[in-house]
Design a protein around this motif. Structure first.
Motif, short mmCIF file in Angstrom:
data_model
loop_
_atom_site.label_atom_id
_atom_site.label_comp_id
_atom_site.label_asym_id
_atom_site.label_seq_id
_atom_site.Cartn_x
_atom_site.Cartn_y
_atom_site.Cartn_z
N UNK A 161 98.07 33.36 17.27
CA UNK A 161 97.56 32.95 18.58
C UNK A 161 98.08 33.88 19.67
N UNK A 162 99.32 34.31 19.55
CA UNK A 162 99.88 35.24 20.54
C UNK A 162 99.16 36.59 20.48
N UNK A 163 98.82 37.05 19.30
CA UNK A 163 98.09 38.31 19.17
C UNK A 163 96.70 38.19 19.78
N UNK A 164 96.03 37.06 19.54
CA UNK A 164 94.71 36.85 20.14
C UNK A 164 94.80 36.80 21.66
N UNK A 165 95.83 36.14 22.18
CA UNK A 165 96.02 36.05 23.62
C UNK A 165 96.29 37.42 24.22
N UNK A 166 97.08 38.21 23.52
CA UNK A 166 97.39 39.56 24.00
C UNK A 166 96.12 40.42 24.02
N UNK A 167 95.28 40.29 23.01
CA UNK A 167 94.04 41.05 22.98
C UNK A 167 93.11 40.62 24.11
N UNK A 168 93.04 39.31 24.35
CA UNK A 168 92.19 38.81 25.44
C UNK A 168 92.73 39.28 26.78
N UNK A 169 94.03 39.29 26.95
CA UNK A 169 94.64 39.76 28.20
C UNK A 169 94.36 41.24 28.42
N UNK A 170 94.42 42.02 27.36
CA UNK A 170 94.11 43.44 27.48
C UNK A 170 92.66 43.65 27.88
N UNK A 171 91.76 42.86 27.31
CA UNK A 171 90.35 42.97 27.68
C UNK A 171 90.14 42.58 29.14
N UNK A 172 90.80 41.52 29.57
CA UNK A 172 90.67 41.10 30.97
C UNK A 172 91.26 42.13 31.92
N UNK A 173 92.34 42.77 31.52
CA UNK A 173 92.93 43.82 32.35
C UNK A 173 91.97 44.99 32.50
N UNK A 174 91.31 45.35 31.41
CA UNK A 174 90.30 46.41 31.48
C UNK A 174 89.14 46.03 32.38
N UNK A 175 88.68 44.78 32.28
CA UNK A 175 87.58 44.32 33.15
C UNK A 175 88.01 44.32 34.61
N UNK A 176 89.24 43.90 34.87
CA UNK A 176 89.73 43.90 36.25
C UNK A 176 89.82 45.32 36.80
N UNK A 177 90.20 46.28 35.97
CA UNK A 177 90.26 47.67 36.41
C UNK A 177 88.87 48.17 36.76
N UNK A 178 87.88 47.80 35.94
CA UNK A 178 86.50 48.19 36.23
C UNK A 178 86.01 47.56 37.53
N UNK A 179 86.34 46.29 37.75
CA UNK A 179 85.95 45.62 38.99
C UNK A 179 86.63 46.25 40.20
N UNK A 180 87.89 46.62 40.05
CA UNK A 180 88.60 47.27 41.15
C UNK A 180 87.97 48.62 41.48
N UNK A 181 87.57 49.36 40.46
CA UNK A 181 86.91 50.65 40.69
C UNK A 181 85.57 50.43 41.37
N UNK A 182 84.83 49.44 40.93
CA UNK A 182 83.53 49.15 41.56
C UNK A 182 83.71 48.72 43.00
N UNK A 183 84.70 47.88 43.27
CA UNK A 183 84.97 47.43 44.64
C UNK A 183 85.38 48.61 45.52
N UNK A 184 86.18 49.52 44.98
CA UNK A 184 86.57 50.70 45.75
C UNK A 184 85.34 51.54 46.07
N UNK A 185 84.41 51.66 45.12
CA UNK A 185 83.19 52.43 45.37
C UNK A 185 82.34 51.75 46.44
N UNK A 186 82.24 50.44 46.40
CA UNK A 186 81.45 49.72 47.41
C UNK A 186 82.10 49.87 48.77
N UNK A 198 82.15 52.30 54.19
CA UNK A 198 82.79 53.13 55.21
C UNK A 198 81.87 54.29 55.60
N UNK A 199 81.18 54.84 54.60
CA UNK A 199 80.28 55.95 54.89
C UNK A 199 79.10 55.49 55.74
N UNK A 200 78.66 54.26 55.56
CA UNK A 200 77.51 53.71 56.32
C UNK A 200 77.92 53.47 57.77
#
Length: 85
Positions: A52-77, A82-84
């Motif tokens: 269960x701990x390994x599954x939780x760690x894998x899910x946390x890693x996936x969520x961390x990757x998704x959060x990084x993608x969202x942060x990059x998208x938010x920075x682009x927006x 700012x350009x507008x």
């Protein structure tokens, strides 16, 4: 005293000791078997906890990757907004 009564008395006397020690060793064997089963249960529980701990760690890693993608998208927006301005 007849020999049969004498032997019966000795048999009952020593048989009591044999019976008591037999019960003692039987109860020790039952207690050891119960302890072994309990330890096996704890071992299985620990294995499930590790899985269960390994599954939780894998899910946390996936969520961390998704959060990084969202942060990059938010920075682009934010950059586009700012350009507008």
């Amino acid at each position: 005293m007849s020999p049969s009564i004498y032997l019966l008395t000795l048999l009952l006397f020593f048989g009591t000791f044999v019976l008591i020690f037999g019960f003692k060793y039987f109860s020790a064997a039952v207690a050891a078997r119960a302890k072994l089963e309990t330890e096996a249960g704890y071992r299985a529980l620990a294995e499930r906890a590790v899985a269960a701990q390994a599954e939780t760690q894998a899910a946390l890693a996936a969520l961390t990757g998704d959060m990084a993608k969202l942060a990059a998208s938010l920075a682009a927006v934010e950059r586009i907004l700012r350009d507008v301005e």
